[in-house]
Design a protein around this motif. Structure first.
Motif, short mmCIF file in Angstrom:
data_model
loop_
_atom_site.label_atom_id
_atom_site.label_comp_id
_atom_site.label_asym_id
_atom_site.label_seq_id
_atom_site.Cartn_x
_atom_site.Cartn_y
_atom_site.Cartn_z
N SER A 138 0.45 -1.34 -0.12
CA SER A 138 -0.06 0.54 -0.06
C SER A 138 0.64 1.24 0.07
CB SER A 138 -0.89 -0.25 1.27
OG SER A 138 -1.64 1.07 1.57
N LEU A 139 1.78 0.91 0.39
CA LEU A 139 3.06 2.60 0.91
C LEU A 139 3.73 2.44 -0.39
CD1 LEU A 139 4.28 4.98 2.95
CD2 LEU A 139 5.76 3.00 3.14
N TYR A 140 4.01 1.18 -0.85
CA TYR A 140 4.46 1.92 -2.30
C TYR A 140 3.70 2.01 -3.67
CZ TYR A 140 6.69 -0.31 -6.74
OH TYR A 140 6.75 -0.39 -8.10
N LEU A 141 1.97 1.36 -3.28
CA LEU A 141 1.80 2.30 -4.43
C LEU A 141 1.35 3.72 -4.44
CD1 LEU A 141 -1.33 -0.40 -4.55
CD2 LEU A 141 0.90 0.39 -6.47
N LYS A 142 1.15 4.28 -2.86
CA LYS A 142 1.23 5.65 -2.34
C LYS A 142 2.14 6.18 -2.50
CE LYS A 142 -2.24 4.51 1.21
NZ LYS A 142 -2.56 4.67 2.95
N LEU A 143 3.26 6.10 -2.44
CA LEU A 143 4.40 6.94 -3.23
C LEU A 143 5.04 6.57 -4.38
CD1 LEU A 143 7.61 4.85 -0.25
CD2 LEU A 143 6.01 7.39 -0.51
N LYS A 144 4.43 5.46 -5.56
CA LYS A 144 4.87 6.38 -6.42
C LYS A 144 4.43 7.75 -7.39
CE LYS A 144 3.72 3.11 -9.29
NZ LYS A 144 3.26 1.61 -10.32
N LYS A 145 2.80 8.01 -6.71
CA LYS A 145 2.36 9.25 -6.58
C LYS A 145 3.02 10.47 -6.66
CE LYS A 145 -2.57 7.82 -5.36
NZ LYS A 145 -3.65 8.01 -4.51
N TYR A 146 4.11 10.17 -5.74
CA TYR A 146 5.12 11.23 -5.50
C TYR A 146 6.57 11.35 -6.06
CZ TYR A 146 1.20 12.63 -2.26
OH TYR A 146 0.11 12.47 -2.21
N SER A 147 6.71 10.63 -6.68
CA SER A 147 7.90 10.02 -7.09
C SER A 147 8.71 10.84 -7.96
CB SER A 147 8.09 8.36 -7.60
OG SER A 147 7.29 8.68 -8.95
N GLY A 148 7.71 11.61 -8.66
CA GLY A 148 8.25 12.39 -9.54
C GLY A 148 8.86 14.38 -9.23
N ASN A 149 8.44 14.27 -7.15
CA ASN A 149 8.52 15.21 -6.59
C ASN A 149 10.08 15.63 -6.52
OD1 ASN A 149 6.55 15.92 -6.52
ND2 ASN A 149 5.68 15.42 -4.35
N LEU A 150 10.87 16.11 -7.33
CA LEU A 150 12.83 16.80 -7.44
C LEU A 150 12.50 17.89 -6.29
CD1 LEU A 150 13.82 14.89 -10.30
CD2 LEU A 150 13.67 13.99 -8.04
N ILE A 173 15.19 9.43 -4.36
CA ILE A 173 14.94 9.71 -2.93
C ILE A 173 13.15 11.14 -3.18
CG2 ILE A 173 14.74 12.54 -1.03
CD1 ILE A 173 17.78 12.27 -1.85
N ILE A 174 12.37 10.53 -2.33
CA ILE A 174 10.99 10.94 -2.62
C ILE A 174 10.59 12.05 -1.42
CG2 ILE A 174 8.25 10.08 -2.87
CD1 ILE A 174 10.10 7.84 -4.07
N PHE A 175 9.65 12.56 -2.19
CA PHE A 175 9.08 14.04 -1.33
C PHE A 175 7.60 13.86 -1.24
CE2 PHE A 175 12.24 16.55 0.61
CZ PHE A 175 13.44 16.97 -0.11
N GLN A 176 7.06 13.31 0.38
CA GLN A 176 5.74 12.95 0.24
C GLN A 176 5.33 13.37 1.85
OE1 GLN A 176 5.09 10.47 2.90
NE2 GLN A 176 6.96 10.35 3.74
N PRO A 177 3.77 13.27 1.98
CA PRO A 177 3.30 13.74 2.80
C PRO A 177 2.10 11.96 3.93
CG PRO A 177 1.42 14.19 1.59
CD PRO A 177 3.02 12.98 0.52
N ILE A 178 3.29 11.03 3.36
CA ILE A 178 2.01 10.18 3.83
C ILE A 178 3.45 9.55 4.87
CG2 ILE A 178 1.67 8.16 3.57
CD1 ILE A 178 2.19 8.04 0.50
N VAL A 179 4.45 9.08 4.80
CA VAL A 179 4.83 9.36 6.65
C VAL A 179 5.75 10.44 7.33
CG1 VAL A 179 6.70 7.88 7.36
CG2 VAL A 179 5.47 6.69 5.52
N ASN A 180 5.88 10.72 8.15
CA ASN A 180 6.44 11.43 8.95
C ASN A 180 6.81 11.44 9.37
OD1 ASN A 180 5.72 14.74 9.60
ND2 ASN A 180 4.82 14.08 11.07
N THR A 181 8.67 10.53 8.68
CA THR A 181 9.29 10.66 9.68
C THR A 181 10.62 10.23 8.61
OG1 THR A 181 10.87 9.69 10.83
CG2 THR A 181 9.45 8.34 10.38
#
Length: 728
Positions: A138-150, A173-181
């Motif tokens: 589930s985390l893998y799928l969610k992170l795919k949405k933010y993989s282009g954030n550089l 490196i992925i910037f994302q709002p899902i995992v807060n650490t």
């Protein structure tokens, strides 16, 4: 599944001991070894979880640990021990003595409590593994949405940090709002996931965070983390394992910090510690996420990490000493914790215990050997002797049956496979012919239990009875006194002809029981070398019994080419060593040629050309009739049996199905006629007859009567269509 669960339980128990030992040793060592070695020491626990049973050692800590192995074949277990366990399990199944059995399906299936617990364990393990797979995917799928954030700024910092850490692999490196650490994610394609808030940190602070995550990657901590998660799922029921894994992850973070400090300059240690506190205060995660490798830790372990950072210079200067101490710890702990206890001592204790038990509980056995043809005893006599307050004795046997002898009347009472007797009353074991026991090497296990007045087991013993060389004999063991009070002398044959006769009669147990055993044989040739005598014969076994008033051949064999091997002792007596018959089917001719010399092939390939064999059997049957004062026609061929003329479906039910569940009904002939049986010294005639009811239905009558015609029991079945109905 049950066996796997037992192995998991034992592994978990032993691993818990290893884990507790490691914690104690680590507590004693404290700052004497570096965080790196505090972390490496845990490899002992991981190895124990993978390989719970190592080589035996006198210095193993498990020499002091009581055995918890039940029913699990682990190491150095002898074949005899396995057979004993299996025999005991078989006895429990046959005698319904397992206290943990739960009966389902009207008693047809029995499952132990361990059976249900094993599936509870499996369900828990599968749920945890599925939850792990789901959250990671589930985390893998969610992170795919933010993989282009550089971010160019962070990208430049990351290139410098990778160079400092010596990492060449491309890591996203992925910037994302899902995992807060800040965390490291992905086993095969690792990614560093950063919260967006990290952009508010200074360049140097971001470099420290990235160094920490790259240190995890460099040390392959993400692989270790997944291994721990798998073991945690398997041992989900064990809180000690969970606690140890928590300590491993704590030490992992300390060792990672030490890895970062090894790259930094001494004046940067303080700044690195300040960044850890800043991350803890501003980026501690409260959102649900799978177990990740990250910089944030709980406050208690964070305090340890800050203290360790303060001592970074100390560990760096004492690196050689820390290496020596850490290495010695691994070696010594491996010898203590990865080895198994010596089984020799345990065996010696068991032998001593068995010897002590044998002094208080003995089984007197007689005769030394027993054969079906012996008239001096009804079987192998078992007489328990116990020093103590014994009330009753319980007997169980896997094969054969028990019987008793009423001295006042001389009658034999048959008890079956299980019985309870008052202490002091002997019992006889004898083979059950219908079971086919009597092949060379066949075994029966007899368990004898002594009970006190409170019906508590105060002693028990197992004896093994083996069929060998034509005789049944008890295998010698501690506390088994063989031949005591026995007046039976084994007389081996002194001529080849008598030896062959005895060997053939000994094959009686391979066929159904008749009233008298007979044999017939023709000796074609023999050869002797070094005391071994090989006899080439054509042999037949036949059991005669009364059917329809005729003493006829009721079971046995045809004329079979047979090679019998004997050994001659110092008294020139013949002792049976081997009894060999040809193979069946397409192998018959070739096996005959392998067994017999070529000069005998023509004779043995036509074994029915020996009418004298049947005459020998008829003569023996006639002598038996004379011995009991009975006159009857003797026929060595099977007599014709007339079947009941009723509906086929009703016949199958009555003579096939009903007799399976009614032992008394099973004694009657399945044809119209009579058979005779001797029960407790009394001869009974069992008759099956057919007539008509007053309303025209077929009637099958089963009548049991004595020789004088007195009817003891009678059953009448009215045949209505395809259904036999008992007439009251």
């Amino acid at each position: 599944m049950e066996r796997m669960f037992q192995i998991i339980l034992v592994t978990s128990f032993y691993s818990s001991i290893v884990g507790i030992s490691i914690i104690i040793i680590k507590t004693l060592l404290k700052n004497r070894i570096s965080p790196k070695w505090h972390y490496i020491i845990w490899i002992i626990l991981v190895i124990k979880l993978i390989i719970p049973f190592g080589p035996e050692s006198t210095i193993s800590i498990f020499n002091k640990v009581p055995s918890v192995i039940t029913g699990v074949n682990i190491t150095h277990v002898s074949g005899e021990a396995i057979n004993t366990i299996q025999n005991k399990q078989t006895l429990n199944e046959q005698t319904n003595t397992n206290p943990s059995e739960i009966t389902l399906d009207n008693g047809n299936k029995k499952y132990s409590i361990n059976f249900y617990l094993s599936y509870v364990w499996l369900l828990g393990a599968l749920l945890l593994i599925c939850a792990l797979l789901y959250t990671n995917y589930s985390l893998y799928l969610k992170l795919k949405k933010y993989s282009g954030n550089l971010n160019e700024r962070v990208d430049m910092i990351f290139k410098e940090v990778k160079s400092e850490m010596g990492v060449n692999k491309s890591i996203q490196i992925i910037f994302q709002p899902i995992v807060n650490t800040p965390s490291l994610f992905g086993l095969f394609k690792p990614k560093i996931i950063l919260p967006i808030e990290i952009l508010d940190f200074s360049d140097r602070e971001i470099s420290y965070i990235l160094l920490h995550e790259l240190a995890h990657y460099k040390r392959r901590d993400i692989l270790v983390n997944y291994i721990l998660l798998i073991f945690q799922s398997i041992h989900w029921f064990n809180p000690i394992i969970w606690f140890c894994f928590k300590r491993i992850r704590d030490d992992m973070e300390l060792a990672t910090d030490q890895k970062v400090l090894s790259i930094l300059q001494g004046n940067e240690y303080r700044e690195y510690g300040r960044v850890l506190l800043k991350v803890l205060e501003s980026l501690s995660s409260t959102r649900f996420s799978p177990r990740l490798i990250g910089i944030v830790d709980d406050k208690k372990n964070m305090e340890k990490r800050i203290k360790m950072i303060k001592m970074g210079g100390f560990f760096k200067s004492k690196r050689p000493i820390a290496f020596i101490i850490g290495f010695l710890c691994i070696v010594i702990m491996g010898l203590l914790l990865l080895t198994s206890g010596k089984t020799k001592d345990e065996k010696d204790i068991n032998k001593f215990q068995a010897f002590m038990d044998s002094q208080t509980f003995k089984i007197l056995v007689s005769p030394e050997k027993y054969a079906l043809t012996m008239s001096s005893t009804i079987g192998i006599k078992l007489q328990p002797e116990f020093v103590g307050e014994a009330k009753t004795i319980q007997y169980y046997t896997s094969e054969g049956k028990f019987a008793g002898l009423d001295i006042s009347t001389g009658k034999v009472e048959e008890y079956g496979k299980k019985l309870t007797l008052t202490y002091g009353i002997p019992v006889y074991w004898l083979p059950l012919i219908e079971e086919g026991l009597g092949k060379e090497g066949d075994k029966a296990t007899v368990r004898i239990e002594v009970y006190n007045e409170n019906h508590n087991v105060i002693a028990e013993k197992e004896i093994i009875i083996v069929f060998k060389d034509g005789f049944y004999a008890v295998v010698p063991n501690e506390g088994i006194i063989i031949g005591t009070n026995s007046q039976t002398k084994i007389d081996y044959p002194k001529t080849i002809d008598k030896a062959v006769s005895s060997a053939i009669i000994g094959r009686a147990s391979a066929y159904k029981q008749g009233k008298v055993a007979t044999e017939g044989h023709v000796i074609l040739d023999s050869e002797e070398k070094d005391g071994i005598v090989k006899v080439y014969t054509v042999a037949s076994y036949g059991a005669f019994g009364f059917e329809n008033g005729v003493f006829t051949f009721v079971s046995g064999s045809g004329s079979i080419p047979t090679v019998i091997v004997f050994k001659k002792n110092n008294n020139n007596e013949y002792i049976l060593k081997e009894y060999k018959e040809p193979m069946d089917g397409s192998y018959y001719t070739n096996s005959i040629k392998d067994m017999f010399p070529k000069k005998l092939w023509d004779k043995v390939l036509n074994p029915n050309n020996f009418p004298e064999i049947r005459k020998q059997q008829e003569e023996q049957a006639t002598k038996y009739l004379e011995s009991i004062g009975r006159k009857a026609e003797v026929i060595s061929n099977y007599t014709e049996r007339k079947l009941a003329n009723i509906n086929v479906q009703a016949s199958n039910k009555l003579f096939s199905e009903y007799t399976k569940f009614d032992q008394e009904l099973n004694k009657f002939p399945y044809w119209l006629g009579t058979i005779e049986k001797v029960e407790d010294g009394v001869r009974y005639i069992y008759e099956t007859s057919q007539s008509k009811t007053s309303d025209g239905y077929d009637l099958i009558i089963f009548t049991k009567k004595k020789e004088d015609g007195i009817v003891v029991k009678e059953y009448k079945y009215k045949i209505v269509g395809g259904e036999p109905k008992l007439v009251e």
